[in-house]
Write a protein that holds these residues in place. Structure first.
Motif: not given
Ligand code: FNR
Length: 342
Positions: A92, A213, A62, A281
């Protein structure tokens, strides 16, 4: 600050703060096998994560959606996923649930990857109806619910009330038409969290650990006066997999995301108990710095690296990596000893 600006800033800072450097996967090594009795051509990347049959153990995790400029990123990610048969999650969708004008920035993923295994994504504050709307928006095959308490606390505009998450997750899980995966966003998960999720009926958990990340760093950078607080918070992905191993056998399937840099890291995560790995990432970097051909070449290289590791270890199937002894050294070993694991 509006949501769309925040989405764009997350993409910018995620790349500038990720060093793609050393991480806890460097503390993990395989014991070599000079007589593996294997053939590269016989290795298979097919894998199962709960009810899903996947052609690759690497999923694109995501990231984004919710702003016009993120549509193009999601389109490119979906093309990469389609061309190499990868499962993929969108970022999201709370933004699109509250503002239907930005739905297309997510729906583009289903348009580009019509037959793919796709995951919708919401936060644990979502209601059952919001979760269902997210699934419907991209005709998702599964739903991710993300947990990001520390990130919210570091965002000036973030949530401050985290009550009732487990009950809501349980309710969504009971009523959802698709399987539910609960994921962290890079702070990792301890045994207690994993156990509570398992008791709430969650059967797919992405431990989402530190090492890639770093959302504490991303949020610190977004401040007018940058700070560097809480950047070491949480468990690494390797620490989290070791925590998860204490609870294996409860019917939970684990995904390992957070600092997966290449195919060897993926092989290590699988040896430590993951059914598949997620990459965010590193794939974002691909679509931001390379064309599609270049991106596909990198994915092919990662897949080759997994198969090289499998061949060298004598594992034709990914689940055979689990039988491989691994050595854990350095800070990861020290922390495991302190927690009574190793
Ligand atoms: C993310 N991640 C994320 N996760 C999630 O569940 N919902 C989201 O909306 C986002 N947004 C997001 C934006 C950007 C720009 C990045 C890079 C990442 C977290 C992601 O899925 C993953 O858990 C972490 O990034 C750790 O994996 P890597 O990046 O180290 O491979």
């Amino acid at each position: 600050m509006d949501r769309a600006t925040r989405k764009v800033e997350h993409v910018q800072h995620a790349l500038s703060t990720n060093e793609f450097g050393a991480n806890a996967f460097d503390d993990v090594s395989f014991l070599p096998n000079s007589l593996p009795n294997s053939s590269y051509e016989k290795t298979s990347l097919d894998c199962e994560v709960g009810p899903y049959r996947l052609r690759s153990p690497i999923m694109i995790n995501a990231m984004t959606g919710g702003a016009a400029t993120t549509t193009d990123i999601n389109r490119k990610l979906a093309v990469l996923a389609r061309e190499r048969g990868l499962a993929m999650a969108v970022g999201s969708q709370m933004a699109a649930i509250r503002d239907p004008l930005v739905k297309d920035s997510y729906a583009v993923v289903r348009k580009e990857h019509p037959k793919g295994i796709l995951f919708a994504n919401v936060g644990a504050e979502a209601t059952v109806e919001e979760a269902m709307a997210a699934v419907e928006m991209i005709e998702a095959d599964g739903l991710q619910i993300h947990l990001n308490v520390m990130q919210e606390l570091l965002m000036p505009e973030g949530d401050r009330d985290f009550r009732g998450y487990l009950e809501r997750i349980h309710e969504i899980k009971e009523r959802a038409a698709v399987p539910v995966m609960v994921k962290e966003v890079g702070f990792g998960m301890a045994r207690k969290t994993i156990r509570e999720l398992a008791q709430a009926g969650v059967t797919i958990i992405d431990v989402g650990g530190r090492g890639g990340t770093n959302f504490a760093r991303v949020e610190n950078m977004r401040r007018t006066e940058p700070l560097s607080m809480f950047e070491e918070w949480g468990l690494t992905t390797v620490d989290s997999l070791l925590e998860a191993a204490c609870d294996s056998g409860r019917g939970v399937h684990f995904v390992a995301t957070g600092g997966i840099r290449n195919g060897l890291d993926a092989a290590k995560a699988i040896a430590l108990g993951a059914s598949a790995v997620g990459m965010a990432g590193a794939v974002l970097k691909l679509v931001q710095t390379r064309d599609i051909e270049g991106g596909l070449a990198a994915l092919d290289e990662w897949h080759q690296q997994v198969r090289i590791a499998m061949t060298a270890l004598g594992a034709h199937r990914l689940e055979q990596l689990r039988e491989q002894p691994v050595m854990i050294t350095g800070k990861t070993a020290e922390k495991a000893r302190l927690r009574g694991i190793a």
